[in-house]
Design an enzyme around this catalytic site. Structure first.
Site, PDB file in Angstrom:
ATOM      1  N   SER A 197       0.862  -1.185   0.000  1.00 49.41           N
ATOM      2  CA  SER A 197       0.000   0.000   0.000  1.00 49.41           C
ATOM      3  C   SER A 197       0.896   1.231   0.000  1.00 49.41           C
ATOM      4  CB  SER A 197      -0.867  -0.015   1.256  1.00 49.41           C
ATOM      5  OG  SER A 197      -1.303   1.285   1.567  1.00 49.41           O
ATOM      6  N   TYR A 209      -1.112  -0.658  10.271  1.00 48.63           N
ATOM      7  CA  TYR A 209      -1.357  -1.059   8.875  1.00 48.63           C
ATOM      8  C   TYR A 209      -0.206  -0.572   7.990  1.00 48.63           C
ATOM      9  CZ  TYR A 209      -3.548  -1.177   4.238  1.00 48.63           C
ATOM     10  OH  TYR A 209      -3.808  -1.412   2.910  1.00 48.63           O
TER      11      TYR A 209
HETATM   12  N1  LIG Z   1      -8.652  -0.985  -1.552  1.00 46.94           N
HETATM   13  C1  LIG Z   1      -7.679  -0.093  -1.414  1.00 46.94           C
HETATM   14  O1  LIG Z   1      -7.872   1.127  -1.517  1.00 46.94           O
HETATM   15  C2  LIG Z   1      -6.280  -0.573  -1.144  1.00 46.94           C
HETATM   16  C3  LIG Z   1      -5.247   0.361  -1.206  1.00 46.94           C
HETATM   17  C4  LIG Z   1      -3.956  -0.046  -0.963  1.00 46.94           C
HETATM   18  C5  LIG Z   1      -3.692  -1.379  -0.702  1.00 46.94           C
HETATM   19  N2  LIG Z   1      -4.717  -2.268  -0.648  1.00 46.94           N
HETATM   20  C6  LIG Z   1      -4.386  -3.666  -0.342  1.00 46.94           C
HETATM   21  O2  LIG Z   1      -4.943  -4.499  -1.342  1.00 46.94           O
HETATM   22  C7  LIG Z   1      -5.256  -5.767  -0.810  1.00 46.94           C
HETATM   23  C8  LIG Z   1      -6.683  -6.136  -1.164  1.00 46.94           C
HETATM   24  O3  LIG Z   1      -7.549  -5.153  -0.634  1.00 46.94           O
HETATM   25  P1  LIG Z   1      -9.063  -5.007  -1.128  1.00 46.94           P
HETATM   26  O4  LIG Z   1      -9.405  -3.583  -0.969  1.00 46.94           O
HETATM   27  O5  LIG Z   1      -9.228  -5.663  -2.441  1.00 46.94           O
HETATM   28  O6  LIG Z   1      -9.815  -5.845   0.010  1.00 46.94           O
HETATM   29  P2  LIG Z   1     -11.318  -6.407   0.024  1.00 46.94           P
HETATM   30  O7  LIG Z   1     -12.129  -5.895  -1.102  1.00 46.94           O
HETATM   31  O8  LIG Z   1     -11.795  -6.185   1.417  1.00 46.94           O
HETATM   32  O9  LIG Z   1     -11.112  -7.986  -0.201  1.00 46.94           O
HETATM   33  C9  LIG Z   1     -10.446  -8.729   0.747  1.00 46.94           C
HETATM   34  C10 LIG Z   1     -10.351 -10.177   0.306  1.00 46.94           C
HETATM   35  O10 LIG Z   1      -9.601 -10.898   1.272  1.00 46.94           O
HETATM   36  C11 LIG Z   1     -10.382 -11.955   1.818  1.00 46.94           C
HETATM   37  N3  LIG Z   1     -10.064 -12.015   3.250  1.00 46.94           N
HETATM   38  C12 LIG Z   1     -10.260 -11.071   4.166  1.00 46.94           C
HETATM   39  N4  LIG Z   1      -9.826 -11.478   5.354  1.00 46.94           N
HETATM   40  C13 LIG Z   1      -9.327 -12.727   5.172  1.00 46.94           C
HETATM   41  C14 LIG Z   1      -8.742 -13.685   6.047  1.00 46.94           C
HETATM   42  N5  LIG Z   1      -8.606 -13.444   7.329  1.00 46.94           N
HETATM   43  N6  LIG Z   1      -8.332 -14.854   5.526  1.00 46.94           N
HETATM   44  C15 LIG Z   1      -8.510 -15.140   4.224  1.00 46.94           C
HETATM   45  N7  LIG Z   1      -9.064 -14.258   3.335  1.00 46.94           N
HETATM   46  C16 LIG Z   1      -9.473 -13.083   3.827  1.00 46.94           C
HETATM   47  C17 LIG Z   1     -11.828 -11.560   1.552  1.00 46.94           C
HETATM   48  O11 LIG Z   1     -12.693 -12.678   1.377  1.00 46.94           O
HETATM   49  P3  LIG Z   1     -13.465 -13.381   2.587  1.00 46.94           P
HETATM   50  O12 LIG Z   1     -14.098 -12.281   3.381  1.00 46.94           O
HETATM   51  O13 LIG Z   1     -14.425 -14.315   1.954  1.00 46.94           O
HETATM   52  O14 LIG Z   1     -12.407 -14.110   3.327  1.00 46.94           O
HETATM   53  C18 LIG Z   1     -11.684 -10.864   0.201  1.00 46.94           C
HETATM   54  O15 LIG Z   1     -11.618 -11.822  -0.811  1.00 46.94           O
HETATM   55  C19 LIG Z   1      -4.999  -5.671   0.688  1.00 46.94           C
HETATM   56  O16 LIG Z   1      -3.741  -6.209   0.969  1.00 46.94           O
HETATM   57  C20 LIG Z   1      -4.985  -4.178   0.950  1.00 46.94           C
HETATM   58  O17 LIG Z   1      -4.219  -3.847   2.072  1.00 46.94           O
HETATM   59  C21 LIG Z   1      -6.007  -1.902  -0.857  1.00 46.94           C
END
Ligand SMILES: NC(=O)c1ccc[n+]([C@@H]2O[C@H](COP(=O)([O-])OP(=O)(O)OC[C@H]3O[C@@H](n4cnc5c(N)ncnc54)[C@H](OP(=O)(O)O)[C@@H]3O)[C@@H](O)[C@H]2O)c1
Length: 321
Positions: A197, A209
């Site tokens: 991130s 985080y």
């Molecule tokens: N979105 C942003 O703005 C952003 C920005 C910078 C970095 N990121 C990074 O990008 C990555 C993905 O983020 P996202 O925004 O796509 O997240 P998201 O939409 O919340 O999706 C999270 C995914 O992870 C799974 N998950 C959550 N907790 C879990 C656990 N304990 N064990 C196994 N699976 C789990 C969820 O499925 P289930 O609930 O079914 O397990 C879901 O498939 C993360 O590493 C985040 O830090 C995101």
């Protein structure tokens, strides 16, 4: 008098030369910086310049694959011909994504239910499920952030929250990587993509985080050098906001939909060892991390998070009434 004039002339022309040299060097650096962005975000998706997943192995493994960026990476990789292993907590969501993938690409899928927030016991069973698969790419995507930005000592259920966060954000990246690396080393090919991130550069009020994402970035950069001569590519992706459940942000120019982001980030694989992954994020990164002094960048991030925190606390208070 002549001696003084000579001294002055010699030194002023030396400093002038140094000045021109330094400006020239900065200009060359700036041109290279812009050309790299043109290659990554304009030419790479158009001309397919990045690494081709199928050439690395027949399967790609994606953690946190049922939503947001993980799901989008899974779909992008499947469209490029890779069979996909989907890992996350909810079996029904895994099946739904597997079906979605089958509808857009003629590839195999395999679902693994696992919760990365607990101890390290889960890795033994993931290892067994992956045994025998020719894995070319690992996308370490699963991640967890704060419910809302908060001072470290005031984070609700902080011990439990931080325990889960560190397991999900740090342990999963470390253990999934060490699990899959040996077969990549044996084949002398493979790619590991770690989703960090932009907060890794510093984000007060999201301290744990941000620090966990700094680990991901540092882990990736060191590993990239360690394994370069073994044919393995390691990439650190550090996005700004992407429109997903985690960010709770509607899509806009700087917060793209997850699929647009993942398509762009995947096309930089093999070209950029560390990148924001998306053009608008490159622009933001250029301002935040390259142009602004560190102190100013931190103050800006802090005041942004203070605003988000104030709104979140208001909502929580309103719910309690
Ligand atoms: N979105 C942003 O703005 C952003 C920005 C910078 C970095 N990121 C990074 O990008 C990555 C993905 O983020 P996202 O925004 O796509 O997240 P998201 O939409 O919340 O999706 C999270 C995914 O992870 C799974 N998950 C959550 N907790 C879990 C656990 N304990 N064990 C196994 N699976 C789990 C969820 O499925 P289930 O609930 O079914 O397990 C879901 O498939 C993360 O590493 C985040 O830090 C995101």
């Amino acid at each position: 008098m002549d001696a003084a004039a000579n001294f002055y002339n010699t030194y002023s022309s030396t400093f002038a030369l140094l000045g021109v040299g330094l400006c020239g060097w900065q200009l060359i650096k700036l041109i290279c910086y812009i050309l790299k962005a043109v290659r990554s975000f304009l030419l790479a998706p158009l001309l397919n310049l990045g690494l081709q997943p199928k050439k690395l192995g027949s399967w790609a493994v994606v953690t946190g694959a049922t939503d947001g960026i993980g799901k989008a990476y899974a779909i992008a990789l499947a469209k490029k011909g890779a069979n996909i292993v989907l890992i996350s907590r909810t079996a029904s969501k895994l099946d739904a994504v597997a079906e979605e993938i089958s509808a857009v690409a003629n590839v195999q899928t395999k679902c693994i239910t696992a919760d990365f927030s607990g101890g390290v016991d889960i890795y033994g069973s993931i290892y067994k499920d992956l045994e025998g698969l020719d894995i070319g790419i690992l996308i370490n995507n699963v991640g967890m952030s704060y419910e809302y930005p908060e001072y470290l000592h005031q984070v609700p259920n902080r011990d439990e929250t931080f325990d889960r966060m560190l397991h999900i954000n740090i342990f999963s990246v470390t253990f999934m990587t060490t699990m899959i690396l040996p077969q990549m080393v044996a084949k002398r090919k493979g790619a590991i993509v770690n989703i960090g991130s932009a907060s890794c550069f510093g984000f007060p009020l999201l301290t744990v985080y941000a620090a966990s994402k700094a680990y991901v970035d540092s882990f990736s950069k060191n590993l990239a050098v360690e394994y370069a001569d073994k044919g393995i590519t390691v990439q650190s992706i550090y996005p700004f906001l992407v429109s997903t459940k985690m960010s709770r942000t509607k899509p806009n120019f700087t917060a793209p939909p997850a699929q647009k982001f993942a398509d762009s980030a995947l096309s930089t694989l093999g070209l950029e060892p560390a990148t924001t992954g998306y053009f608008a994020h490159w622009l933001l990164g250029s301002i935040y991390h390259e142009l602004l002094p560190f102190g100013m960048m931190m103050k800006l991030s802090y005041s942004m998070c203070q605003g988000v925190r104030a709104k979140a606390l208001k909502k929580i208070a309103a719910k309690k009434k």
